[in-house]
Design a protein around this motif. Structure first.
Motif, PDB file in Angstrom:
ATOM      1  N   TRP A  29       0.961  -1.267   0.041  1.00 35.81           N
ATOM      2  CA  TRP A  29       0.203   0.173  -0.018  1.00 35.81           C
ATOM      3  C   TRP A  29       0.487   1.299  -0.203  1.00 35.81           C
ATOM      4  O   TRP A  29       0.294   2.099  -0.431  1.00 35.81           O
ATOM      5  CB  TRP A  29      -1.120  -0.251   1.113  1.00 35.81           C
ATOM      6  CG  TRP A  29      -0.044   0.249   2.673  1.00 35.81           C
ATOM      7  CD1 TRP A  29       0.320  -1.018   3.479  1.00 35.81           C
ATOM      8  CD2 TRP A  29       0.162   1.277   3.376  1.00 35.81           C
ATOM      9  NE1 TRP A  29       0.552  -0.652   4.192  1.00 35.81           N
ATOM     10  CE2 TRP A  29       1.020   0.827   4.373  1.00 35.81           C
ATOM     11  CE3 TRP A  29      -0.440   2.161   2.739  1.00 35.81           C
ATOM     12  CZ2 TRP A  29       0.885   2.045   5.262  1.00 35.81           C
ATOM     13  CZ3 TRP A  29      -0.131   4.072   3.923  1.00 35.81           C
ATOM     14  CH2 TRP A  29       0.771   2.930   5.013  1.00 35.81           C
ATOM     15  N   GLN A  75      -6.199   1.856  -0.274  1.00 34.54           N
ATOM     16  CA  GLN A  75      -5.902   1.316  -1.541  1.00 34.54           C
ATOM     17  C   GLN A  75      -6.885  -0.059  -1.732  1.00 34.54           C
ATOM     18  O   GLN A  75      -7.677   0.177  -3.441  1.00 34.54           O
ATOM     19  CB  GLN A  75      -4.321   0.353  -1.280  1.00 34.54           C
ATOM     20  CG  GLN A  75      -4.362  -0.544  -3.131  1.00 34.54           C
ATOM     21  CD  GLN A  75      -3.711  -1.792  -1.573  1.00 34.54           C
ATOM     22  OE1 GLN A  75      -2.783  -1.676  -1.496  1.00 34.54           O
ATOM     23  NE2 GLN A  75      -2.786  -1.872  -3.125  1.00 34.54           N
ATOM     24  N   HIS A  76      -7.678  -0.466  -1.107  1.00 36.28           N
ATOM     25  CA  HIS A  76      -8.970  -1.604  -1.605  1.00 36.28           C
ATOM     26  C   HIS A  76     -10.030  -0.449  -1.367  1.00 36.28           C
ATOM     27  O   HIS A  76     -11.145  -1.657  -1.745  1.00 36.28           O
ATOM     28  CB  HIS A  76      -9.002  -1.952   0.365  1.00 36.28           C
ATOM     29  CG  HIS A  76     -10.805  -3.175  -0.005  1.00 36.28           C
ATOM     30  ND1 HIS A  76     -10.089  -3.550  -0.781  1.00 36.28           N
ATOM     31  CD2 HIS A  76     -11.681  -3.125   1.095  1.00 36.28           C
ATOM     32  CE1 HIS A  76     -11.640  -4.491  -0.870  1.00 36.28           C
ATOM     33  NE2 HIS A  76     -12.121  -3.839  -0.670  1.00 36.28           N
ATOM     34  N   TYR A  77     -10.552   0.478  -0.924  1.00 30.94           N
ATOM     35  CA  TYR A  77     -11.542   1.579  -1.547  1.00 30.94           C
ATOM     36  C   TYR A  77     -11.563   2.125  -2.586  1.00 30.94           C
ATOM     37  O   TYR A  77     -12.392   1.725  -3.898  1.00 30.94           O
ATOM     38  CB  TYR A  77     -11.311   2.771  -0.612  1.00 30.94           C
ATOM     39  CG  TYR A  77     -12.415   2.408   0.519  1.00 30.94           C
ATOM     40  CD1 TYR A  77     -14.104   2.288   0.782  1.00 30.94           C
ATOM     41  CD2 TYR A  77     -11.785   1.799   1.962  1.00 30.94           C
ATOM     42  CE1 TYR A  77     -14.641   2.509   2.071  1.00 30.94           C
ATOM     43  CE2 TYR A  77     -12.522   2.082   3.018  1.00 30.94           C
ATOM     44  CZ  TYR A  77     -13.648   2.068   3.524  1.00 30.94           C
ATOM     45  OH  TYR A  77     -14.451   1.915   4.573  1.00 30.94           O
ATOM     46  N   SER A  80      -8.320   1.027  -5.569  1.00 34.74           N
ATOM     47  CA  SER A  80      -8.672  -0.307  -6.400  1.00 34.74           C
ATOM     48  C   SER A  80      -9.898  -1.602  -6.165  1.00 34.74           C
ATOM     49  O   SER A  80     -10.097  -1.798  -7.351  1.00 34.74           O
ATOM     50  CB  SER A  80      -7.076  -1.105  -6.342  1.00 34.74           C
ATOM     51  OG  SER A  80      -6.383   0.474  -6.036  1.00 34.74           O
ATOM     52  N   ASP A  81     -10.143  -1.444  -5.322  1.00 36.71           N
ATOM     53  CA  ASP A  81     -11.094  -3.400  -5.355  1.00 36.71           C
ATOM     54  C   ASP A  81     -13.264  -2.494  -5.405  1.00 36.71           C
ATOM     55  O   ASP A  81     -13.360  -3.274  -6.252  1.00 36.71           O
ATOM     56  CB  ASP A  81     -11.064  -3.467  -4.201  1.00 36.71           C
ATOM     57  CG  ASP A  81      -9.112  -3.999  -4.238  1.00 36.71           C
ATOM     58  OD1 ASP A  81      -9.113  -4.639  -5.843  1.00 36.71           O
ATOM     59  OD2 ASP A  81      -8.923  -4.534  -2.658  1.00 36.71           O
ATOM     60  N   GLU A 107      -7.052  -9.469   8.038  1.00 36.64           N
ATOM     61  CA  GLU A 107      -7.357  -8.744   6.388  1.00 36.64           C
ATOM     62  C   GLU A 107      -8.730  -9.230   5.480  1.00 36.64           C
ATOM     63  O   GLU A 107      -9.147  -8.473   5.208  1.00 36.64           O
ATOM     64  CB  GLU A 107      -6.476  -8.677   5.013  1.00 36.64           C
ATOM     65  CG  GLU A 107      -6.133  -7.529   4.354  1.00 36.64           C
ATOM     66  CD  GLU A 107      -5.036  -6.985   3.303  1.00 36.64           C
ATOM     67  OE1 GLU A 107      -5.120  -7.001   2.533  1.00 36.64           O
ATOM     68  OE2 GLU A 107      -3.364  -7.738   4.039  1.00 36.64           O
ATOM     69  N   ASP A 108      -8.184 -10.650   5.343  1.00 35.02           N
ATOM     70  CA  ASP A 108      -9.499 -10.847   4.273  1.00 35.02           C
ATOM     71  C   ASP A 108     -11.421 -11.112   4.856  1.00 35.02           C
ATOM     72  O   ASP A 108     -11.945  -9.991   4.579  1.00 35.02           O
ATOM     73  CB  ASP A 108      -9.676 -12.992   4.153  1.00 35.02           C
ATOM     74  CG  ASP A 108      -7.948 -12.694   3.294  1.00 35.02           C
ATOM     75  OD1 ASP A 108      -7.909 -12.052   2.356  1.00 35.02           O
ATOM     76  OD2 ASP A 108      -7.851 -13.625   2.919  1.00 35.02           O
ATOM     77  N   LYS A 165     -12.112  -6.866   5.219  1.00 31.16           N
ATOM     78  CA  LYS A 165     -12.157  -6.491   3.763  1.00 31.16           C
ATOM     79  C   LYS A 165     -13.934  -6.970   3.687  1.00 31.16           C
ATOM     80  O   LYS A 165     -15.198  -6.403   3.530  1.00 31.16           O
ATOM     81  CB  LYS A 165     -11.664  -7.050   3.114  1.00 31.16           C
ATOM     82  CG  LYS A 165     -10.377  -6.099   3.224  1.00 31.16           C
ATOM     83  CD  LYS A 165      -9.147  -6.173   2.259  1.00 31.16           C
ATOM     84  CE  LYS A 165      -7.731  -5.655   0.979  1.00 31.16           C
ATOM     85  NZ  LYS A 165      -6.597  -6.053   0.710  1.00 31.16           N
ATOM     86  N   ASP A 171     -16.886  -5.088   3.370  1.00 36.14           N
ATOM     87  CA  ASP A 171     -17.587  -4.152   1.743  1.00 36.14           C
ATOM     88  C   ASP A 171     -19.127  -5.164   1.956  1.00 36.14           C
ATOM     89  O   ASP A 171     -19.281  -3.956   1.257  1.00 36.14           O
ATOM     90  CB  ASP A 171     -16.870  -5.906   0.847  1.00 36.14           C
ATOM     91  CG  ASP A 171     -15.326  -5.424   1.077  1.00 36.14           C
ATOM     92  OD1 ASP A 171     -15.097  -3.863   1.109  1.00 36.14           O
ATOM     93  OD2 ASP A 171     -14.759  -6.275  -0.658  1.00 36.14           O
TER      94      ASP A 171
END
Length: 323
Positions: A64, A119-121, A123-124, A305-306, A309, A313
């Motif tokens: 990140w 980064q998650h917000y 990119s994903d 982390e999994d 997220k 989500d």
């Protein structure tokens, strides 16, 4: 044998004078220690902030960091209601969207550290992201730390600025860590919170500034909160414009109507897990809580982390994507 006369009145006056002097000196000491802007060396060896090697590796060497460095953030500024110039970093989504997340960092942190989540917000999930420096932190002005209380109004003003920039149909999520979690929760109880704010994720929040500092005063110095913390609160009111007791997350969530996801480490000894559990139990809006085993303060994302997220989500899908 001569009798020694004790002047009780003078003795009482002397005692009161010494007591007041101790309170004044102590108040300035603790204000400098916790509230005044500057390095806080006492936290560097605090065992309550020790984290696992896995967490440290993510914080210091995670991908990140390179992601944040590679992005072309737009620097935004805002003048606070009390005249401070505040700074933040905006990154539009890869494809046009009405979704925005405002990421709020913790005590002694800075805006771009929230790239860990950003980064998650971006990119994903394809969110527009905004990361502000809280007053007294990073590039923002201010000679004190607000512990989320004055920052809650700054957050509302940032939200209004960004809604004007992106559009009135913007759907906003707040995501905060530690002090940032307190900030977003305090903002949630304000009547003027923009209607575009649809969901809040609060990672490792405390119940109030007074309770947090009382806990830390006992934990680190083995001192009772009263009267020293109360006199420090008076000094903080004079110098920084807020008192520790008024800065209450608990009071805010009792009247919020914004859905909240609480996340907390079960092994948090810096901000006890029971604080998040109590906030969850007293939240007036839709609320969920996720506790992460073996996680100390702010470690939940690093250690699971999994699940972090996935839970995040699903929550956002329910309150952002489906509305």
């Amino acid at each position: 044998m001569s009798k020694i006369r004790i002047n009780w009145k003078r003795l009482l006056v002397l005692f009161v004078a010494v007591f007041l002097m101790i309170q004044i000196i102590g108040s300035f000491f603790f204000y400098e220690l916790a509230v005044k802007r500057g390095p806080k060396e006492f936290l560097q060896k605090n065992t309550d902030l020790e984290v696992s090697d896995q967490t440290m590796e993510l914080f210091l060497n995670g991908n990140w960091i390179d992601w944040v460095a590679a992005q072309k953030f737009e620097r935004l500024t805002l003048t606070s209601r009390d005249g401070l110039k505040l700074s933040g970093y905006y990154l539009p989504a890869s494809t046009p969207t009405d979704k925005l997340v405002i990421l709020n960092h913790g005590y002694l942190g800075n805006a771009k550290q929230m790239g860990l989540f950003g980064q998650h917000y971006h990119s994903d999930l394809n969110y527009n992201i905004f990361m502000p420096d809280a007053r007294g932190h990073g590039e923002s002005e201010g000679d004190y730390y607000g512990f989320g209380w004055p920052d809650r109004l700054d957050l509302i003003d940032w939200t209004n600025l960004l809604v004007k920039k992106i559009g009135p149909d913007t759907k906003v999520a707040y995501h905060g860590l530690s002090m940032g979690a307190a900030t977003v929760l305090m903002a949630s109880g304000e009547d003027e919170i923009p209607h575009q704010v649809k969901a809040i994720i609060a990672d490792s929040p405390y119940e109030s500034v007074y309770q947090l500092l009382a806990y830390q005063m006992n934990r680190m110095f083995h001192l009772p909160a009263f009267p020293l913390l109360d006199s420090t609160s008076v000094l903080t009111k004079i110098r920084a414009g807020y008192s520790f007791r008024e800065a209450s997350v608990l009071n805010a969530v009792k009247k919020t109507d914004v859905p909240i996801l609480y996340i907390h480490g079960e092994s948090d000894t810096f901000v006890p897990t029971k604080m998040a559990e109590n906030l969850y139990q007293h939240t007036s809006s839709d609320a969920e809580i996720m506790l992460v085993p073996n996680a100390n303060h702010g470690e939940s994302f690093a250690l699971d982390e999994d699940k972090y997220k996935r839970t995040m989500d699903q929550f956002l899908n329910r309150y952002i994507d489906l509305n």
